[in-house]
Design an enzyme around this catalytic site. Structure first.
Site, PDB file in Angstrom:
ATOM      1  N   ASN A   1     -52.822  47.482 -40.756  1.00  0.00           N
ATOM      2  CA  ASN A   1     -51.871  47.732 -39.662  1.00  0.00           C
ATOM      3  C   ASN A   1     -52.358  47.047 -38.390  1.00  0.00           C
ATOM      4  OD1 ASN A   1     -53.697  49.644 -38.221  1.00  0.00           O
ATOM      5  ND2 ASN A   1     -53.429  50.803 -40.107  1.00  0.00           N
TER       6      ASN A   1
ATOM      7  N   ASP B   1     -51.745  55.534 -44.702  1.00  0.00           N
ATOM      8  CA  ASP B   1     -51.344  56.733 -45.439  1.00  0.00           C
ATOM      9  C   ASP B   1     -51.309  56.496 -46.944  1.00  0.00           C
ATOM     10  OD1 ASP B   1     -51.084  58.299 -43.177  1.00  0.00           O
ATOM     11  OD2 ASP B   1     -49.063  57.556 -42.776  1.00  0.00           O
TER      12      ASP B   1
ATOM     13  N   LYS C   1     -57.248  37.802 -58.659  1.00  0.00           N
ATOM     14  CA  LYS C   1     -56.158  37.477 -57.728  1.00  0.00           C
ATOM     15  C   LYS C   1     -54.822  37.560 -58.468  1.00  0.00           C
ATOM     16  CE  LYS C   1     -54.487  33.875 -54.717  1.00  0.00           C
ATOM     17  NZ  LYS C   1     -54.184  32.478 -54.845  1.00  0.00           N
TER      18      LYS C   1
ATOM     19  N   ASP D   1     -55.680  62.672 -46.123  1.00  0.00           N
ATOM     20  CA  ASP D   1     -55.490  62.804 -44.673  1.00  0.00           C
ATOM     21  C   ASP D   1     -56.814  63.337 -44.130  1.00  0.00           C
ATOM     22  OD1 ASP D   1     -54.928  63.599 -42.067  1.00  0.00           O
ATOM     23  OD2 ASP D   1     -52.820  63.971 -42.554  1.00  0.00           O
ATOM     24  N   ILE D   2     -57.659  62.421 -43.674  1.00  0.00           N
ATOM     25  CA  ILE D   2     -59.033  62.791 -43.281  1.00  0.00           C
ATOM     26  C   ILE D   2     -59.015  63.839 -42.170  1.00  0.00           C
ATOM     27  CG2 ILE D   2     -61.290  61.883 -42.557  1.00  0.00           C
ATOM     28  CD1 ILE D   2     -60.264  59.074 -43.407  1.00  0.00           C
TER      29      ILE D   2
ATOM     30  N   PHE E   1     -55.863  61.344 -33.063  1.00  0.00           N
ATOM     31  CA  PHE E   1     -54.986  60.488 -32.273  1.00  0.00           C
ATOM     32  C   PHE E   1     -53.599  60.566 -32.897  1.00  0.00           C
ATOM     33  CE2 PHE E   1     -56.714  57.722 -28.910  1.00  0.00           C
ATOM     34  CZ  PHE E   1     -57.982  58.263 -28.859  1.00  0.00           C
TER      35      PHE E   1
ATOM     36  N   LYS F   1     -47.461  67.344 -34.908  1.00  0.00           N
ATOM     37  CA  LYS F   1     -48.635  66.793 -35.584  1.00  0.00           C
ATOM     38  C   LYS F   1     -49.879  67.655 -35.349  1.00  0.00           C
ATOM     39  CE  LYS F   1     -48.365  62.258 -36.485  1.00  0.00           C
ATOM     40  NZ  LYS F   1     -48.364  60.837 -36.186  1.00  0.00           N
TER      41      LYS F   1
ATOM     42  N   LYS G   1     -51.903  69.248 -38.403  1.00  0.00           N
ATOM     43  CA  LYS G   1     -53.260  68.780 -38.723  1.00  0.00           C
ATOM     44  C   LYS G   1     -54.318  69.851 -38.429  1.00  0.00           C
ATOM     45  CE  LYS G   1     -52.196  64.115 -39.032  1.00  0.00           C
ATOM     46  NZ  LYS G   1     -52.627  63.085 -39.962  1.00  0.00           N
TER      47      LYS G   1
HETATM   48  N1  CTP Z   1     -55.240  60.171 -40.078  1.00  0.00           N
HETATM   49  C1  CTP Z   1     -56.160  60.463 -41.067  1.00  0.00           C
HETATM   50  N2  CTP Z   1     -55.893  60.167 -42.354  1.00  0.00           N
HETATM   51  C2  CTP Z   1     -54.720  59.616 -42.704  1.00  0.00           C
HETATM   52  C3  CTP Z   1     -53.772  59.312 -41.718  1.00  0.00           C
HETATM   53  C4  CTP Z   1     -54.049  59.600 -40.409  1.00  0.00           C
HETATM   54  O1  CTP Z   1     -57.223  60.984 -40.736  1.00  0.00           O
HETATM   55  N3  CTP Z   1     -54.497  59.343 -43.961  1.00  0.00           N
HETATM   56  C5  CTP Z   1     -55.536  60.532 -38.689  1.00  0.00           C
HETATM   57  C6  CTP Z   1     -55.608  59.367 -37.731  1.00  0.00           C
HETATM   58  O2  CTP Z   1     -56.927  58.887 -37.629  1.00  0.00           O
HETATM   59  C7  CTP Z   1     -55.143  59.999 -36.438  1.00  0.00           C
HETATM   60  C8  CTP Z   1     -54.191  61.086 -36.895  1.00  0.00           C
HETATM   61  O3  CTP Z   1     -54.472  61.332 -38.256  1.00  0.00           O
HETATM   62  O4  CTP Z   1     -56.207  60.629 -35.763  1.00  0.00           O
HETATM   63  C9  CTP Z   1     -52.724  60.758 -36.757  1.00  0.00           C
HETATM   64  O5  CTP Z   1     -52.446  59.508 -37.326  1.00  0.00           O
HETATM   65  P1  CTP Z   1     -50.966  58.921 -37.275  1.00  0.00           P
HETATM   66  O6  CTP Z   1     -50.970  57.591 -37.925  1.00  0.00           O
HETATM   67  O7  CTP Z   1     -50.412  59.068 -35.910  1.00  0.00           O
HETATM   68  O8  CTP Z   1     -50.152  59.963 -38.147  1.00  0.00           O
HETATM   69  P2  CTP Z   1     -50.042  60.207 -39.678  1.00  0.00           P
HETATM   70  O9  CTP Z   1     -50.841  61.410 -40.025  1.00  0.00           O
HETATM   71  O10 CTP Z   1     -50.370  58.967 -40.436  1.00  0.00           O
HETATM   72  O11 CTP Z   1     -48.512  60.573 -39.825  1.00  0.00           O
HETATM   73  P3  CTP Z   1     -47.222  59.611 -39.622  1.00  0.00           P
HETATM   74  O12 CTP Z   1     -47.633  58.257 -40.122  1.00  0.00           O
HETATM   75  O13 CTP Z   1     -46.183  60.256 -40.442  1.00  0.00           O
HETATM   76  O14 CTP Z   1     -46.906  59.622 -38.153  1.00  0.00           O
END
Ligand code: CTP
Length: 409
Positions: free
Chosen positions: A226, A292, A302, A320-321, A337, A351, A355
């Site tokens: 990303n 995600d 490859k 989702d850490i 964040f 969120k 979380k």
């Molecule tokens: N995060 C995480 N593990 C994931 C996705 C996100 O730990 N698999 C953490 C990111 O490091 C950040 C927070 O979750 O601190 C929010 O990330 P964000 O990308 O805003 O949200 P998502 O949880 O991915 O949800 P969405 O994409 O639906 O907004």
């Protein structure tokens, strides 16, 4: 504004007894400007509070104040060029072993050179190698102060984390009235105490910060990632380290800094590292943009083009850490964040509830001037009770400082 009148100097000297400066190493850099004479009083303030003072001057500074005066007041040798080697270490490196470097008065010339990495005298070489806080105290004629190049250079320095104590307005030595007068010694002293206090603010704390966009491998040459640059995470790591914390940066790329750096390109590697360190740290800040999803089956060869016009990659959910470590309910403070392109506040509230982290830092990624890949940011800090605090648009460096101040208040 308090101006130091000569008759008050003695009483102020007697009241300046900050114990926090006792034993600190203060490095003062003097450049060529009439305000150089005021630095004699500044040296006395530091000596009075028990600090060790060393002075480095540009060759022009010695037209305004003598080496003998500075030496007598600081009770230390005064350094003025790179070739008076009395020790095995080059002087500009030996001088960097100080707690703060105060450049006062800082001329337009020195500010310009500092902002462009020029090292053509001992003061500049020392500043270039200096890792602790640097406080710039400009003094110059009003027209010079207002010159756009001077202002651009100061902006550049500010963005790199230099502290600037902007000049006052008043009667100048050149006979005019306007902005450019160096701040008084007591104000410089107070500012340096404030910087050193903040600098120690996280002393004894262990903080783990994640940074960057994860790279989910498809095959040996391709991956899903990303637009995250990792700049916010690095700014947090640098500032936390400068504020005295022991920092571990878990990033998706190699990062330079005075902190431990563990490189974890994928979400799964990041998860393993963060979880293994969770109980060793006081705080985890998840600034990384974690993907995600990852591909279900990594291809060790490859992937070749086929005759088909389409291709399907099957993805599976990543852990989702942030949620997982919050669910563990340890004593570690957990900060997340939140990157949103619409309905920032509503989505951020949902969120933080989902979380379960202690704070959530929300930023709007739809704006081109802030967030992903930009040097600036504007964020909202939410706590568990859904209190919201806005941090107005600023450099990522300053936003990082303010986030750390807010969450460790
Ligand atoms: N995060 C995480 N593990 C994931 C996705 C996100 O730990 N698999 C953490 C990111 O490091 C950040 C927070 O979750 O601190 C929010 O990330 P964000 O990308 O805003 O949200 P998502 O949880 O991915 O949800 P969405 O994409 O639906 O907004």
């Amino acid at each position: 504004m308090l101006y130091l009148k000569p008759e008050f100097v003695t009483s102020i000297l007697l009241s300046y007894n900050d114990t926090m400066l006792k034993g600190k190493n203060i490095l003062i850099g003097i450049t060529g400007g009439i305000a150089a004479y005021k630095i004699c009083t500044l040296i006395r303030l530091y000596k009075k509070s028990g600090a060790n003072v060393r002075v480095v001057v540009t060759p022009n500074a010695l037209n305004f104040v003598t080496k003998l005066t500075l030496q007598s007041l600081s009770q230390n040798e005064v350094f003025s060029d790179c070739f008076e080697i009395n020790d095995y270490k080059p002087e500009h490196i030996a001088l960097t072993e100080s707690d703060i470097f105060i450049i006062a008065p800082a001329s337009a010339n020195t500010i310009g050179k500092l902002a462009n990495g020029i090292c053509d005298n001992l003061l500049l070489s020392t500043a270039c190698a200096f890792k602790k806080p640097i406080l710039i105290v400009p003094a110059m004629n009003t027209n010079m102060w207002e010159n756009p190049f001077v202002q651009d250079n100061l902006e550049k320095l500010k963005n790199c984390g230099f502290h600037i104590l902007e000049p006052d307005s008043g009667f100048l030595a050149c006979g005019t009235n306007g902005t450019g007068r160096m701040r008084e010694p007591d104000e410089i002293y107070d500012k340096s105490v404030e910087i050193l206090t903040k600098n120690n603010f996280l002393s004894g704390k262990k903080i783990l910060i994640t940074a960057g966009g994860t790279k989910e491998k498809i095959d040996p040459v391709r991956y899903i990632t990303n637009a995250s640059s990792g700049k916010m995470g690095i700014a947090l790591a640098r500032n936390a380290q400068q504020m005295g914390a022991e920092v571990t940066l878990v990033s998706t790329f190699n990062a330079d800094g005075d902190f431990e750096n563990i490189v974890t390109p994928t979400a799964q590697e990041m998860e393993t590292t963060v979880k293994s360190k969770l109980n060793e740290v006081d705080c985890v800040i998840m600034a990384a943009a974690v993907s995600d999803f990852r591909v279900k089956e990594y291809s060790s060869q490859k992937i070749k083009k086929t005759s088909s016009d389409t291709m399907t990659l099957e993805l599976v959910k990543n852990p989702d850490i942030l949620k997982e470590i919050s669910d563990l309910k340890t004593n570690t403070k957990i900060i997340g964040f939140c990157a949103e392109s619409e309905n920032l506040i509503e989505n951020a509230k949902e969120k933080i509830k989902a979380k379960g982290c202690d704070f959530l830092i929300a930023n709007d990624i739809s704006r081109k001037d802030i967030g992903f890949n930009s040097d600036e940011n504007e964020v909202y800090i939410l706590d568990k009770a859904l209190n919201i605090k806005k941090l107005d648009k600023d450099t990522k460096n300053n936003i990082a400082k303010r986030i750390l101040e807010e969450i460790f208040e």
